[in-house]
Design a protein around this motif. Structure first.
Motif, PDB file in Angstrom:
ATOM      1  N   PHE A 128       0.823  -1.206   0.000  1.00  0.00           N
ATOM      2  CA  PHE A 128       0.000   0.000   0.000  1.00  0.00           C
ATOM      3  C   PHE A 128       0.862   1.263   0.000  1.00  0.00           C
ATOM      4  O   PHE A 128       0.371   2.347  -0.291  1.00  0.00           O
ATOM      5  N   ALA A 129       2.161   1.105   0.330  1.00  0.00           N
ATOM      6  CA  ALA A 129       3.095   2.221   0.214  1.00  0.00           C
ATOM      7  C   ALA A 129       3.630   2.307  -1.210  1.00  0.00           C
ATOM      8  O   ALA A 129       3.692   3.382  -1.809  1.00  0.00           O
ATOM      9  N   SER A 130       4.030   1.143  -1.754  1.00  0.00           N
ATOM     10  CA  SER A 130       4.521   1.075  -3.136  1.00  0.00           C
ATOM     11  C   SER A 130       4.397  -0.359  -3.610  1.00  0.00           C
ATOM     12  O   SER A 130       5.177  -1.230  -3.191  1.00  0.00           O
ATOM     13  N   LEU A 131       3.470  -0.608  -4.480  1.00  0.00           N
ATOM     14  CA  LEU A 131       3.277  -1.962  -4.996  1.00  0.00           C
ATOM     15  C   LEU A 131       4.495  -2.413  -5.788  1.00  0.00           C
ATOM     16  O   LEU A 131       4.891  -3.588  -5.719  1.00  0.00           O
ATOM     17  N   GLU A 132       5.108  -1.500  -6.507  1.00  0.00           N
ATOM     18  CA  GLU A 132       6.281  -1.848  -7.312  1.00  0.00           C
ATOM     19  C   GLU A 132       7.432  -2.324  -6.428  1.00  0.00           C
ATOM     20  O   GLU A 132       8.065  -3.352  -6.696  1.00  0.00           O
ATOM     21  N   LYS A 133       7.717  -1.583  -5.366  1.00  0.00           N
ATOM     22  CA  LYS A 133       8.793  -1.970  -4.466  1.00  0.00           C
ATOM     23  C   LYS A 133       8.446  -3.247  -3.703  1.00  0.00           C
ATOM     24  O   LYS A 133       9.324  -4.065  -3.405  1.00  0.00           O
ATOM     25  N   ALA A 134       7.173  -3.388  -3.368  1.00  0.00           N
ATOM     26  CA  ALA A 134       6.735  -4.593  -2.656  1.00  0.00           C
ATOM     27  C   ALA A 134       6.934  -5.831  -3.524  1.00  0.00           C
ATOM     28  O   ALA A 134       7.387  -6.880  -3.038  1.00  0.00           O
ATOM     29  N   GLU A 135       6.620  -5.715  -4.796  1.00  0.00           N
ATOM     30  CA  GLU A 135       6.786  -6.852  -5.708  1.00  0.00           C
ATOM     31  C   GLU A 135       8.262  -7.151  -5.955  1.00  0.00           C
ATOM     32  O   GLU A 135       8.656  -8.316  -6.075  1.00  0.00           O
ATOM     33  N   SER A 136       9.078  -6.095  -6.012  1.00  0.00           N
ATOM     34  CA  SER A 136      10.520  -6.297  -6.174  1.00  0.00           C
ATOM     35  C   SER A 136      11.097  -7.008  -4.957  1.00  0.00           C
ATOM     36  O   SER A 136      11.912  -7.928  -5.081  1.00  0.00           O
ATOM     37  N   ARG A 137      10.639  -6.598  -3.781  1.00  0.00           N
ATOM     38  CA  ARG A 137      11.093  -7.232  -2.539  1.00  0.00           C
ATOM     39  C   ARG A 137      10.590  -8.673  -2.486  1.00  0.00           C
ATOM     40  O   ARG A 137      11.301  -9.572  -2.021  1.00  0.00           O
ATOM     41  N   GLN A 138       9.401  -8.922  -2.952  1.00  0.00           N
ATOM     42  CA  GLN A 138       8.848 -10.274  -2.997  1.00  0.00           C
ATOM     43  C   GLN A 138       9.727 -11.191  -3.845  1.00  0.00           C
ATOM     44  O   GLN A 138      10.005 -12.335  -3.469  1.00  0.00           O
TER      45      GLN A 138
END
Length: 687
Positions: free
Chosen positions: A220-230
């Protein structure tokens, strides 16, 4: 030359021996220090693992009905109830050598130290899961060497005193996942709307990446960064051989459904929950912090269906324009379990619990307790006394007392105790009370579990000393169950945050009332619905008698400011009080009927699908037909006959002689058949 070489060799040997000696001493000191540290840590004992967690309240079917917390969502779940995918993902990204090290990953620490020296500040972390857990429990998050040393000490204490799985479970339940969610359960519910055990690989790998920076890697902060971290997490899982590349690619490509909302527990039955909190505090001795933030699981006795029926009955039966308030309690008479409780019409407007806190005059609902005491002293349902306007005068200086019946109606003659109870005759009650002695009713009330103080005055027979609704529900439950001692039970079991049972209710079931007398009272209390007992007035339950679908025992009561109805079957007891909070007189006829209407509506709905159960006659009792007008055995010619139960041997022996136009022999034969059969040896040899 050779001499110089030998000298250098001997000098080097001395240095080597010295270094070896110093090394051995250092090793010995190090070993000693290590064992002393272990001993010190053992002496300190295991550090506490408690953290603030929401306390959950459950209904009798396990449904969560409410919670308490400090603004942070925290729920503790055992490791076995956490998705294995999330466990593996967390270990892979946070501490891949977790099960191999003793709390510290020295290779990572060395790398972090070099990075810090180069930057001349604390820039890189190498904390293991154990160190992070120690920091979450005991320390702040400032990046200082002092905090790091303290963290290492606490981590060492954790490793010495707890197993790896205990440390991992604690870490997963305390780590912050952003958006007010602490621990995997709260995070799983917030991000994906499901429990931690239900997470898929894709969801678990996304969640495992958030703690490194909740403000950065939250979807919810940054979907792009969350997916990269995933993807980073998934690669770590592949390198750890937890999954293969194909599964990682599939999980990374999966489109996740994000919720972004905490699972709100609406807080059903708020008055009941308040009563449970008081029971935790006063009954179990728990302090406020433990109750609010101890992560307890409180399994209550509440039946959600019956609670809804009770609330609906209150809402439907009391006019929205009325200021009348109510207190309601329903109990299982066999166990004492409180199945429904309503402490008022609106918790938002007033949290004062009228079911457990309000002390109100019970009116005539006290009479069954009085008449039970009379049965103990030799009275029977057929005991006759005169119902007429009576002024009682006392030699001890007590003021004269003149009780009045409803509408000032009297029989102007003798009536039986059974009819006096059904019609709620006040003169009969006061005469009984004074005959027994003014101290008898208060003492008997204590046997019925009533703790409210009662004043020893003539008017006590008419319920002028205040009681609580829950006390009266409990007292009537003791009649319904045949005389077994009860205390209202709100809590079945309490578990700590780690699942240990810290309290479990164990019923005692000791008989404090005589079962045969309780049985007589049960049958006598069905009389309020039996119009065969009509006399100078109608029975008090006449307005309900054509609406009930099964046998009920009960008693209504009223004062100028209070209206009551308490009634029961062998399966369920319900007590209702209605009135104004400030003691304003109840004047409107409709308002006077609220308590009966609420009770009837609730009982009929609550028992709709339950089998019809009659009140069984206890051993040592006998049922005979009597003429309610004179208390004698009814004959063929008597216009009204009422089955009445007595202690065996106390039933009337004289037949009604007011209807002599019938053959007496036929009458006698009929009534011998109407009596409950005695054992063969008593029929032959008598008593």
């Amino acid at each position: 030359m050779e001499l110089m070489t030998n000298q250098r060799f001997r000098k080097s040997a001395k240095i080597f021996r010295a270094l070896l000696f110093i090394g051995l001493i250092a090793a010995a000191v190090g070993m000693l220090a290590y064992f002393l540290l272990i001993g010190y840590v053992k002496l300190l004992g295991p550090p506490p693992l408690a953290v603030p967690q929401s306390t959950l309240y459950m209904a009798d079917d396990g449904t969560v009905i409410g919670e308490s917390h400090n603004g942070q969502k925290r729920y503790w779940v055992p490791l076995k109830e956490i998705s294995p995918e999330l466990v593996k993902a967390t270990i892979s990204i946070e501490d891949r050598n977790f099960y191999a090290h003793s709390g510290f990953d020295y290779k990572r620490i060395a790398g972090a130290v070099i990075a810090d020296i180069k930057a001349m500040s604390k820039v890189q972390g190498a904390s293991t899961i154990t160190q992070q857990y120690a920091r979450n429990l005991y320390l702040g998050h400032d990046k200082t060497w002092r905090r790091k040393i303290a963290e290492a000490f606490y981590a060492f204490r954790l490793e010495v005193n707890y197993s790896k799985n205990e440390i991992l479970e604690g870490y997963l339940n305390t780590i912050y996942y952003g958006n007010g969610a602490y621990g995997v359960q709260a995070a799983s519910q917030y991000y994906f709307g499901k429990d931690a055990r239900e997470l898929s690989l894709a969801e678990a790998s996304m969640l495992a990446g958030i703690p490194k920076g909740p403000g950065i890697y939250s979807p919810f902060a940054s979907l792009e960064k969350a997916e990269s971290r995933q993807e980073t997490v998934l690669r770590a899982m592949v390198s750890k051989d937890y999954i293969n590349s194909r599964r990682a690619e599939k999980a990374a490509a999966e489109e996740l459904v994000l919720v972004g909302q905490h699972r709100e527990i609406l807080g059903q039955a708020p008055y009941f929950q308040d009563a449970v909190r008081q029971a935790l505090k006063n009954g179990l001795g728990l302090d406020d912090r433990t109750i609010e933030l101890g992560g307890l699981k409180v399994y209550t006795t509440l039946n959600l269906k019956q609670q809804e029926m009770a609330e609906q009955a209150v809402e439907n039966m009391i006019s929205k324009d009325s200021e009348i308030q109510t207190g309601f309690v329903a109990m299982d008479p066999k166990t004492g379990h409180v199945k429904a409780l309503v402490g008022g019409r609106s918790y938002e407007e007033s949290s004062f619990n009228r079911a457990t806190q309000a002390v109100r005059q019970p009116g005539s609902t006290i009479k069954p307790i009085l008449y039970y005491a009379a049965l103990e002293q030799g009275f029977t349902p057929a005991t006759m006394m005169k119902s007429e306007m009576t002024t009682f005068r006392f030699e001890d200086g007590t003021a004269d007392y003149t009780p009045h019946n409803f509408n000032n109606k009297y029989a102007e003659g003798d009536i039986t105790m059974a009819q006096a109870l059904a019609l709620s005759d006040n003169v009969y009650a006061v005469k009984t009370h004074l005959f027994l002695g003014e101290d008898v009713l208060p003492e008997t009330a204590k046997k019925f579990g009533i703790k409210s103080e009662m004043e020893e005055v003539p008017s006590l027979a008419l319920g002028t000393s205040g009681v609580r609704v829950i006390e009266m529900a409990n007292a009537y439950s003791m009649l319904a169950n045949g005389g077994k001692q009860l205390d209202p039970v709100l809590i079945q079991r309490v578990e700590s945050h780690n699942g240990d049972v810290i309290y479990e209710h164990k019923p005692d079931g000791e008989h404090v009332l005589q079962p045969e007398l309780a049985s007589v009272m049960n049958h006598m209390m069905t009389g309020m619905f039996d119009e065969n007992l009509n006399g100078y007035a109608s029975v008090t339950g006449s307005s309900m008698s054509d609406k009930i679908s099964r046998p009920y025992a009960g008693k209504s009561g009223s004062t100028n400011t209070d209206s009551w109805m308490i009634g029961y079957t062998p399966q369920l007891v319900a007590a209702v009080w209605t009135g104004y909070d400030k003691g304003k007189p109840i004047e409107l006829p409709a308002e006077k009927g609220y308590s009966k209407n609420i009770w009837l509506n609730f009982m009929e709905n609550a028992l709709k699908d339950e089998p019809v159960k009659k009140f069984k006659a206890a051993k040592g009792t006998v049922g005979v037909y009597i003429n309610p007008e004179n208390g004698k055995l009814a004959t063929e010619g008597c216009p009204v006959k009422v089955m009445t139960h007595f202690i065996e041997g106390t039933e009337p022996q004289e037949y009604c002689n007011e209807h002599l136009d019938q053959h007496h022999e036929g009458e006698e034969e009929m009534h011998h058949e109407k009596r409950e059969k005695k054992p063969w040896y008593r029929r032959i040899f008598g008593r």
